[in-house]
Scaffold this active site. Sequence first.
Site, PDB file in Angstrom:
ATOM      1  CB  CYS A 122      11.735  -6.953  -0.116  1.00 54.81           C
ATOM      2  SG  CYS A 122      12.222  -5.979  -1.555  1.00 54.81           S
TER       3      CYS A 122
ATOM      4  CG  HIS B 131       7.086  -7.452  -2.284  1.00 51.75           C
ATOM      5  ND1 HIS B 131       6.862  -6.332  -1.519  1.00 51.75           N
ATOM      6  CD2 HIS B 131       8.290  -7.257  -2.876  1.00 51.75           C
ATOM      7  CE1 HIS B 131       7.882  -5.500  -1.650  1.00 51.75           C
ATOM      8  NE2 HIS B 131       8.752  -6.043  -2.470  1.00 51.75           N
TER       9      HIS B 131
ATOM     10  CG  ASP C 185       3.201  -8.285   0.832  1.00 54.11           C
ATOM     11  OD1 ASP C 185       2.870  -7.196   0.367  1.00 54.11           O
ATOM     12  OD2 ASP C 185       4.389  -8.670   0.866  1.00 54.11           O
TER      13      ASP C 185
END
Length: 359
Positions: free
Chosen positions: A246, A331, A333
């Site tokens: 990001c 993202h 994650d």
Amino acid sequence: MKRLLILEDGTVFEGKALGADVNVVGEVVFTTSMTGYQETITDQSFNGQIITFTYPMVGNYGVNRDDYESISPTCKGVVVKEHARLASNWRAQMTLDEFLKRKGIPGISGIDTRALTRKLRSVGTMKAAFVDADDDLTHEFDQLKATVLPKNQVAQVSTTKPYPSPGIGRNVVVVDFGLKHSILRELSKRHCNLTVLPYNTTAEMILELSPDGVMLTNGPGDPKDVPEAIEMIQAIQGKVPIFGICLGHQLFALANGADTYKMKFGHRGLNHPVREIATGRIDFTSQNHGYAVDETTVDPEKLLVTHVEVNDGSVEGVRHRQYPAFTVQYHPDAAPGPHDGLHLFDEFMELMDAWKEQD
């Protein structure tokens, strides 16, 4: 109790007060997430922003101890169509309203979030404020227009002191620009020994720790407001493997001569399709950013564009042509969101292992 959401273009939305009883000013944005409101609100990439949820009901499963992305969220406010007053979930500790009150975050419910989202899509994100129904609107609009939103957003959310997250395995330095806890979780799952450093840490400090790799995390705001990080990246690349996410992706691109620009309304949500150019693989991704890398400014001798957003073609990933370094705009994650991008953490592990074998 009534509460008003006013936009700098003169628009007024009337609804019911939710959360803390405070008036605030921030940049109003929207997210298309259908779930994961706790993770969204506690994501520090929303620092200074008023979050509009396009999904019609928010709060139905409450707030729990496990889904925080930060302990002290810094978003300015929350906008929902319908607020679920009762939380029904076995993990729930409190309602969304209780959580917002504890964290000092105001909200508004009962407004037409579709109309607000359409306006933001056509006009772009803008300044907005929560005000009381009996306030002098002429004065409030003047105050809103005169407000200058802060530029030191990363400094507001980054850790001020280094701290460890101990593990046994690869030594990874995590540069905190406003990190999500899920990044630390994914690295810990892979048995990494983590040292989290502030956003303004120097290259010398990082290299003194002799890391196997460096993670550049997500964070809020304009990447050009963090020039010290750009200098740090220029000094460490080629000396240690790098993985950026990001804001970390944008800073890495700036460090290698590319430019960034402010998007009209950004990418915020869990359903953004991203194509890996080399394979054609499509991942559905979690995203939260208002700036992007300008592909026309990417130096093809330094960086290879690896991923693009399917809907608008914007840059979603780059890899350095000479150094062991790669970044993505989304993202991987997740938290909340699809887990399609988790394999990138495994690729980071492989990159570090291959670099160590060369030494």
